[in-house]
Write an enzyme that holds these catalytic residues in place. Structure first.
Site, PDB file in Angstrom:
ATOM      1  N   HIS A   1      11.707  11.592   5.849  1.00  0.00           N
ATOM      2  CA  HIS A   1      11.413  10.507   6.778  1.00  0.00           C
ATOM      3  C   HIS A   1       9.989  10.601   7.291  1.00  0.00           C
ATOM      4  O   HIS A   1       9.315   9.598   7.487  1.00  0.00           O
ATOM      5  CB  HIS A   1      12.392  10.539   7.950  1.00  0.00           C
ATOM      6  CG  HIS A   1      13.808  10.414   7.497  1.00  0.00           C
ATOM      7  ND1 HIS A   1      14.874  10.782   8.264  1.00  0.00           N
ATOM      8  CD2 HIS A   1      14.317   9.973   6.348  1.00  0.00           C
ATOM      9  CE1 HIS A   1      15.980  10.571   7.589  1.00  0.00           C
ATOM     10  NE2 HIS A   1      15.666  10.094   6.421  1.00  0.00           N
TER      11      HIS A   1
ATOM     12  N   CYS B   1       8.244  -4.994  -5.792  1.00  0.00           N
ATOM     13  CA  CYS B   1       7.806  -4.373  -4.528  1.00  0.00           C
ATOM     14  C   CYS B   1       7.888  -2.841  -4.533  1.00  0.00           C
ATOM     15  O   CYS B   1       7.830  -2.230  -3.479  1.00  0.00           O
ATOM     16  CB  CYS B   1       8.589  -4.940  -3.350  1.00  0.00           C
ATOM     17  SG  CYS B   1      10.343  -4.534  -3.387  1.00  0.00           S
TER      18      CYS B   1
END
Ligand code: PEP
Ligand code: MG
Length: 747
Positions: free
Chosen positions: A363, A676
């Site tokens: 993260h 993307c």
């Protein structure tokens, strides 16, 4: 507790402290210390060898060997008995040194007449500093007590080294934390930065390694261990812990309650160390073991003990994470690891981040990427070496950090940054120009985002819109589930910032590597192929619906674009879409304004969706290829696994062939298509995607300039021809041929 000659040991330590407390030069201190130790241990010789560089030890002081040898005799790590002590981080004790395997004869020292040898490492929490040796003529093995006593002395020497006791202007001990060090890690986020170290958790400094009163010290350590136990129990009682956190805390509790650990520290105190030095002595021993233990589980446990020792030191010294030190200019955060919320709190203040652990998909890495902060991960030992304020260069492209660099290195690095800045300026001049190729095709360039912090880039990068807004980042950086109203406010701010540009909000993509701290984790054998993204959304639709409601409220009548991650079959899309339509209906019936333009699309991230029925392509408003996941499943190569993640080239012709099939399917139904994944932001990859027929790409904001610059120089027909020729030849990848072709392009 075994009986030791405690008072002797304490006496020696006290005499050592007096030497260290007196006003004298580093070399004098070292000489006095060798004299004291030889005297106290009743040996003819005591010598201190210190590292000159990470590979070379030098005799820095001696009592008993020839004085001419001081600063002359050197040996490599692993060479001779002294080198063996240093390499193995363990004592060598022999009654017949010259007969010992690996003994190196050094005539300049005159040591051949000494038979017994005892050497112990001088180390401080994993940092190898040197070797302390005693020798005597009579052939005898040193006793366990003698080894222990010498280790305790070595510990005090290590602490004093750390405090700079031997680094006056003379040629004494190696100045610690002053040498340049280079860390070879891995890339977490590209980019280069120069700045000063800001330690997320600064090292604890022990200023009092020797203590007079063992009873007081024993009280202190017992009290501190008591506090530690309570704090671990408190943490364990938290409801929100996941299985891994619990496991780590259980291990903490086991160590905190271990009688052996406390007993060893008490023994260290009995022999004259302070409580802090005793903790560090045991921590050093654990670190030394850590380096030699091959078993991953044991290594993790030793790591836990290391963390726990740090906590204990903080309790004892009262030195918390906040030392009151001011953050330096251009801070570069250095840490073992850091959570996404903490990193976000530092935000764009940081020039760079260097982590000892970390992973590409962690993260923290996701946040660093969103903030476009250069990140180096796997920089082993950087938290041991770096001090607050140290000069540091972060090379995110190479995955390298230079700590306290030589000026020549810094100069070369600055040239690199200057070149990048120049390139950025060149790109900035293209900001308002379209990505129009030489052959007259315009490619829409969008940006990927996920945090409010990203949004200023929309203006600065010249992006046509946000092609992927990763909504999970807002969930990841919180410690509890955000509420609908909170999300609605946030999404409204995103839409406000985007003005009339399109933002494709991707619904929550959790599971796999993205585990929410407050959601019960599932123990899955292979989370990347597990219960993640839309699968979670459909099985437990509460959060999905809440998120859709928040988006509808945020839009407040404005156009809205929603897309679903990781759709694998048509019915998943149908069901997810039905949820949106139901919420629209509900909002309308509640009297809320609903968007007059609503686009509902799907991400194509699993090969199966490319083979979905035509009805899927007809129903969906658009398709966005999530190349990161699609590539990992196409090649069966884990995107998180350093060993394989770069193994297959995105420009592999089989993969390009697959992309072409997707383009053809979308073209047949007139379904808008974009790409993307990270590859869209790599200029050559972007060029090939455009040449194959993609007209919309979404990437990191910093990539828009370089991609646009290359597109504007290129002729897509030519690129296509190069790709086709490579395929006809049977090449694996189109890259080599493209590189050749691009090198001939004029500016
Ligand atoms: C992808 O898989 O390409 C993608 C854009 O999604 P993420 O990287 O968030 O999984
Ligand atoms: Mg994905």
């Amino acid at each position: 507790m075994p009986e030791r000659s405690d008072s002797d040991s304490r006496k020696l330590l006290r005499r050592l402290r007096d030497v260290l407390g007196a006003q004298s030069k580093g070399q004098e201190r070292l000489d006095q210390i060798t004299h004291l130790i030889a005297d106290s241990m009743l040996t003819e010789v005591c010598s201190i060898y210190l590292f000159r560089d990470p590979e070379t030890l030098e005799l820095c002081a001696t009592e008993g060997l020839k004085p001419e040898a001081v600063h002359q005799t050197r040996m490599k790590l692993g060479e001779g008995l002294v080198g063996r002590v240093a390499r193995s981080n363990a004592p060598v004790n022999t009654a017949d040194a010259p007969a010992e395997k690996g003994f190196r004869y050094m005539p300049e020292t005159g040591e051949e007449i000494y038979s017994s040898f005892l050497g112990v490492p001088i180390q401080r929490v994993g940092e190898k500093l040197g070797v302390l040796v005693v020798q005597s003529k009579t052939a005898r093995q040193f006793s366990d007590d003698e080894i222990y006593a010498l280790e305790v002395v070595a510990m005090v020497l290590a602490e004093m080294t750390e405090l700079g006791a031997f680094t006056s202007d003379d040629d004494g001990m190696r100045a610690l934390h002053r040498q340049p060090v280079m860390f070879h890690g891995a890339t977490g986020q590209e980019g280069a930065a120069e700045g000063h170290v800001w330690l997320h958790e600064p090292r604890v400094v022990v200023t009092n390694p020797v203590a007079d009163d063992p009873l007081t010290e024993i009280d202190r350590i017992r009290e501190a261990v008591g506090q530690l136990r309570v704090s671990v129990d408190d943490l364990l009682s938290l409801q929100s812990l996941d299985k891994d956190q619990k496991q780590v805390l259980e291990a903490y509790r086991m160590f905190a309650n271990s009688r052996g650990w406390l007993r060893r520290m008490e023994e260290d105190i009995q022999s004259g160390l302070s409580a802090e030095a005793a903790v560090e002595k045991e921590q050093s021993a654990a670190r030394a073991r850590l380096e030699t233990v091959p078993d991953a589980y044991l290594r993790e446990r030793l790591q836990d003990l290391d963390d726990l020792s740090n906590r204990l030191l903080r309790i004892l010294t009262g030195q918390g994470a906040d030392t009151g030190a001011a953050m330096p200019d251009n801070p570069v955060l250095v840490a073992r690891n850091i959570g996404p919320a903490e990193l976000l709190e530092y935000g764009r203040k940081l020039r760079g981040v260097v982590l000892e652990d970390g992973s590409v998909g962690s993260h923290a890495a996701i946040v660093a990427r969103a903030l476009a902060i250069p990140l180096v991960i796997h920089a082993r030992r950087v938290t041991t070496e770096a001090l607050n304020g140290d000069h540091i260069l972060v090379d995110g492209d190479q995955g390298i950090a230079h700590l306290r660099p030589e000026e020549t290195v810094a100069r070369a690095f600055r040239d690199k940054i200057a070149m990048q800045t120049q390139a950025q300026q060149r790109y900035a001049s293209l900001r308002d120009l379209p990505a129009l190729t030489r052959c007259g095709t315009t490619i829409a360039l969008h940006m990927n985002a996920g945090l409010m912090a990203d949004l200023p880039s929309l203006e600065g990068s010249g992006a046509d819109g946000v092609g992927l807004f990763r909504t999970e980042l807002q969930f990841l950086v919180r410690n509890k589930m955000p509420r609908r109203a909170e999300l609605a406010t946030l999404y409204a701010r995103v839409m406000d910032a985007a003005k009339d540009k399109r933002v494709a909000f991707r619904t929550l993509d959790i599971g796999s590597d993205k585990v929410l701290p407050y959601m019960k984790p599932n123990d899955e054998p292979n989370p990347a192929m597990g219960w993640r993204a839309i699968r979670v959304g459909l099985d437990k639709p509460g959060v999905l619906r809440m998120q859709i409601q928040a988006l509808l409220r945020a839009a407040n009548g404005r156009p809205l674009t929603v897309m679903f991650p990781f759709v694998s079959e048509f019915s998943e899309f149908q069901n997810a879409r039905a949820h949106v339509l139901r919420e629209v209906h509900r909002e309308r019936s509640l009297g809320h304004v609903v968007p007059d333009q609503l686009e509902i699309g799907a991400m194509l991230e699993t090969p199966s969706l490319a083979f979905a029925p035509d009805a899927f392509f007809q129903l969906t408003d658009f398709v966005s290829i999530g190349g990161n996941d699609l590539k990992q499943f196409f090649f069966a190569a884990d995107r998180e696994n350093e060993r394989v993640r770069r193994r297959y080239d995105m420009l592999n012709l089989s993969f390009l062939g697959f992309i072409e099939q997707i383009i053809a399917r979308c073209a047949a139904t007139g379904t808008p298509l974009s790409f993307c994944g990270e590859d869209a932001g790599r200029p050559i990859e972007a060029l090939v995607l455009a040449a194959l027929g993609l007209r919309s790409l979404s990437m990191r904001p910093a990539s828009i300039g370089p991609v646009k610059a290359l597109l504007r120089r290129a002729d897509l027909g030519q690129i296509r021809a190069v790709v086709d020729a490579a395929r006809a030849r049977g090449d694996d990848s189109a890259r080599p041929a493209l590189m050749d072709h691009l090198s001939t392009l004029s500016d």
